[in-house]
Design a protein around this motif. Sequence first.
Motif, mmCIF file in Angstrom:
data_model
loop_
_atom_site.group_PDB
_atom_site.id
_atom_site.type_symbol
_atom_site.label_atom_id
_atom_site.label_comp_id
_atom_site.label_asym_id
_atom_site.label_seq_id
_atom_site.Cartn_x
_atom_site.Cartn_y
_atom_site.Cartn_z
ATOM 1 N N ARG A 299 34.490 33.122 46.053
ATOM 2 C CA ARG A 299 35.915 33.131 45.676
ATOM 3 C C ARG A 299 36.357 34.528 45.244
ATOM 4 O O ARG A 299 37.475 34.981 45.556
ATOM 5 N N ARG A 300 35.507 35.202 44.484
ATOM 6 C CA ARG A 300 35.868 36.546 44.036
ATOM 7 C C ARG A 300 36.030 37.495 45.228
ATOM 8 O O ARG A 300 36.977 38.282 45.297
ATOM 9 N N THR A 301 35.111 37.412 46.166
ATOM 10 C CA THR A 301 35.213 38.258 47.362
ATOM 11 C C THR A 301 36.470 37.935 48.164
ATOM 12 O O THR A 301 37.133 38.829 48.710
ATOM 13 N N LEU A 302 36.813 36.638 48.225
ATOM 14 C CA LEU A 302 38.020 36.228 48.949
ATOM 15 C C LEU A 302 39.262 36.859 48.332
ATOM 16 O O LEU A 302 40.169 37.353 49.040
ATOM 17 N N GLY A 303 39.345 36.879 46.998
ATOM 18 C CA GLY A 303 40.503 37.501 46.338
ATOM 19 C C GLY A 303 40.564 38.996 46.589
ATOM 20 O O GLY A 303 41.656 39.558 46.815
ATOM 21 N N GLU A 304 39.394 39.649 46.548
ATOM 22 C CA GLU A 304 39.379 41.089 46.803
ATOM 23 C C GLU A 304 39.822 41.393 48.231
ATOM 24 O O GLU A 304 40.595 42.332 48.469
ATOM 25 N N ARG A 305 39.348 40.601 49.180
ATOM 26 C CA ARG A 305 39.753 40.820 50.570
ATOM 27 C C ARG A 305 41.258 40.610 50.751
ATOM 28 O O ARG A 305 41.914 41.316 51.525
ATOM 29 N N GLN A 306 41.815 39.663 50.000
ATOM 30 C CA GLN A 306 43.252 39.394 50.098
ATOM 31 C C GLN A 306 44.057 40.591 49.591
ATOM 32 O O GLN A 306 45.064 40.997 50.196
ATOM 33 N N VAL A 307 43.615 41.193 48.464
ATOM 34 C CA VAL A 307 44.321 42.359 47.919
ATOM 35 C C VAL A 307 44.263 43.524 48.898
ATOM 36 O O VAL A 307 45.264 44.218 49.164
ATOM 37 N N ILE A 308 43.067 43.780 49.479
ATOM 38 C CA ILE A 308 42.924 44.884 50.433
ATOM 39 C C ILE A 308 43.804 44.654 51.665
ATOM 40 O O ILE A 308 44.464 45.581 52.186
ATOM 41 N N LEU A 309 43.835 43.403 52.159
ATOM 42 C CA LEU A 309 44.679 43.090 53.313
ATOM 43 C C LEU A 309 46.149 43.307 53.004
ATOM 44 O O LEU A 309 46.921 43.823 53.836
ATOM 45 N N GLN B 108 54.729 42.857 44.152
ATOM 46 C CA GLN B 108 54.267 41.484 44.412
ATOM 47 C C GLN B 108 52.834 41.321 43.907
ATOM 48 O O GLN B 108 51.975 42.140 44.200
ATOM 49 N N GLU B 109 52.571 40.276 43.184
ATOM 50 C CA GLU B 109 51.242 40.024 42.619
ATOM 51 C C GLU B 109 50.697 38.697 43.117
ATOM 52 O O GLU B 109 51.450 37.811 43.539
ATOM 53 N N LEU B 110 49.430 38.643 43.045
ATOM 54 C CA LEU B 110 48.740 37.421 43.462
ATOM 55 C C LEU B 110 48.814 36.383 42.347
ATOM 56 O O LEU B 110 48.407 36.637 41.218
ATOM 57 N N ASP B 111 49.377 35.187 42.651
ATOM 58 C CA ASP B 111 49.526 34.130 41.650
ATOM 59 C C ASP B 111 48.256 33.275 41.650
ATOM 60 O O ASP B 111 48.011 32.497 42.572
ATOM 61 N N LEU B 112 47.465 33.482 40.620
ATOM 62 C CA LEU B 112 46.202 32.751 40.496
ATOM 63 C C LEU B 112 46.229 31.713 39.389
ATOM 64 O O LEU B 112 45.190 31.187 38.990
ATOM 65 N N ARG B 113 47.393 31.383 38.886
ATOM 66 C CA ARG B 113 47.475 30.438 37.774
ATOM 67 C C ARG B 113 46.996 29.032 38.148
ATOM 68 O O ARG B 113 46.321 28.392 37.341
ATOM 69 N N PRO B 114 47.326 28.505 39.344
ATOM 70 C CA PRO B 114 46.797 27.170 39.684
ATOM 71 C C PRO B 114 45.259 27.134 39.700
ATOM 72 O O PRO B 114 44.641 26.180 39.243
ATOM 73 N N VAL B 115 44.681 28.219 40.223
ATOM 74 C CA VAL B 115 43.207 28.270 40.269
ATOM 75 C C VAL B 115 42.631 28.332 38.861
ATOM 76 O O VAL B 115 41.657 27.645 38.518
ATOM 77 N N LEU B 116 43.285 29.160 38.014
ATOM 78 C CA LEU B 116 42.799 29.253 36.628
ATOM 79 C C LEU B 116 42.942 27.930 35.906
ATOM 80 O O LEU B 116 42.082 27.543 35.113
ATOM 81 N N SER B 117 44.066 27.236 36.170
ATOM 82 C CA SER B 117 44.267 25.926 35.527
ATOM 83 C C SER B 117 43.184 24.934 35.969
ATOM 84 O O SER B 117 42.638 24.188 35.150
ATOM 85 N N GLN B 118 42.885 24.952 37.265
ATOM 86 C CA GLN B 118 41.840 24.055 37.774
ATOM 87 C C GLN B 118 40.472 24.401 37.184
ATOM 88 O O GLN B 118 39.695 23.512 36.803
ATOM 89 N N LEU B 119 40.188 25.696 37.086
ATOM 90 C CA LEU B 119 38.924 26.111 36.493
ATOM 91 C C LEU B 119 38.832 25.737 35.023
ATOM 92 O O LEU B 119 37.768 25.347 34.520
ATOM 93 N N GLU B 120 39.931 25.854 34.309
ATOM 94 C CA GLU B 120 39.939 25.482 32.890
ATOM 95 C C GLU B 120 39.673 23.995 32.722
ATOM 96 O O GLU B 120 38.898 23.574 31.843
ATOM 97 N N ALA B 121 40.338 23.178 33.574
ATOM 98 C CA ALA B 121 40.094 21.729 33.514
ATOM 99 C C ALA B 121 38.629 21.417 33.841
ATOM 100 O O ALA B 121 38.001 20.548 33.220
ATOM 101 N N GLN B 122 38.079 22.156 34.814
ATOM 102 C CA GLN B 122 36.675 21.955 35.168
ATOM 103 C C GLN B 122 35.758 22.341 34.010
ATOM 104 O O GLN B 122 34.748 21.667 33.748
#
Length: 586
Positions: free
Chosen positions: A416-426, A447-461
């Motif tokens: 997942r971390r690599t996926l986010g980095e690749r998205q920023v570079i793209l 424009q910024e990457l909105d990662l709040r849903p992922v963080l919310s899901q991780l917090e619930a997990q």
Amino acid sequence: MLYLAEVRKQSKGFIGGSKTELKLLACERNDQTWSSIQGEETIASEEASNFENGALVIVNLTGNRQVQGTPEAAGNRLVGLLQKFSRELEKSKGQEEEIETWKQSLTYQSQELSRREMELEAELDQLEQAKEEIERLEEQRQEIESTREEAEKLREEFERKSQELEGAWAHLRGEQEKLEALQGEIQQSTGLSEEETARIKELLDYLDSVVAPTDVLQAQVNEALEAFNRYQEVVDGHAQEVEQYRSEAQEKEAEVEQQEAKITEIRSVLAEEEASLEQGKIELQVQQKAIETKQSSVQIIRRSLQATEALSESISQLGTDSAVTKIAQTVDLEALENMPLEELQEQVDKLQQDLHNLQRFVDDQEEELKLQRDAVEELKQKLQKASVYDASAVEQELADEQERKGMLSETLVGQRRTLGERQVILNQHLRILRRRQGIVEPDAENQELDLRPVLSQLEAQQVEQQESLQKLESEIEQMQANLNQAEEMVKQQAGRNEAKRQELQELESGCQEARVAVAQLWGQMNFSESSLQSAQESLGQLQQQLEAIAATVSQVQQNGEYQVQAISQMHEAIDSLNSAPEMAAG
């Protein structure tokens, strides 16, 4: 040949792109074991460009180190190898326990052999005592046999004396017949000559001298009867000993029967308690296995929680401006500005394709993790319904699946971390490309990457994992307390069983000694009874012979007295006949 390799990517310079290499870490041998590769050995492989830097892959290489086929992620293979290693380790542990059980069994057999040797020594001592008793009985038998021989000699002497006495009686009857004839002549004659009178007196003196000497014979008969009575007393004493042996043997036999009944009862109780103890040990193993499984689950949840926390932190950092700026700084913007538009378009297309492939790989991993979670939940439900005997296998399978789930979860953190980095570079490449193409994107820079849903899901997990962790730790604590209590009960039961086993061994040893003693008593009794019966029969015959001889001696003695009286009367008659003629002549 299969190799485990690490993906390494190196930038090609200002023109962008990267070079993909594989660092060989280990290879699979023919026996399906793995050995490490010594030194630094790398090979170029564009087939692995879809994997992130540092990813572990399984690649098939030909003899000249050429990649054959498409590399695959090593996660599943490593999970399988770890599970196999765990099972082999568990199997080795089981073999060690089996070896320990064999050692205990051999120790018990050695103790049993020593006890049997002691029993055999005790039996040998008892046999020695029985041998001494048999020797004593043999001496008594020889003494009785000697008595019988002496009585037989006495009987033969009596028979010889009786024969001599019969001869004397025959001679005496002949002389009596002569005397009677002489008396008849005397009665016919009125007087006797001196020669005739002398002849008659000579005959009477001879008859008086041949009277049988019955006094010596009577004394010998009396001595024989006294000896017979003495030996009869000895035989009666032996008869009392036989009865004593019989009574003692019957009493000992009754005691042995009581001991055997008690031993049978103790054996039955001990067998039941041993079965209960084995059941308790099995339940202990099941509880211990359950605790180990839950402890493994705790370790997996903790690792998964750490991975989730690390992922959440990484994503949080990725969502901040500083993180985006840091990743963006890795892109050479000046080179992109000076790059031909066609080459920039090709590089953007390649980055999009890489991102698409990585996204698809992560989605597959997510789907596999979801299936793995479903499998774990299914096994948990199966464990709740499983019996005591099936629980161990289900718990082992659950531990393996939970371990696999934890490793998949940890693998997804980096993906997942690599996926986010690749998205920023793209996004950096796309903004420059579109600007150079004249396409205006409002607020593209901000424009910024909105990662709040992922963080919310991780917090619930994380919350779910914390709750599961606390629940498992509480269950482990309660199960450990129950296990300690059960171990103490099993230990006490084992102590009681050992004490009862010792008691049983002592009873069996005593019972065996008692059986030997009873057998000896019956042997002594049977031998003594056989010898006594033979002695009684011989003494009975001897008694009859002695009584017959005594009666004969008494009759001979009486006849001798009659003979003496008759001779005396004959002397008187002759004297009167001699005096009668003299009186007539005067």
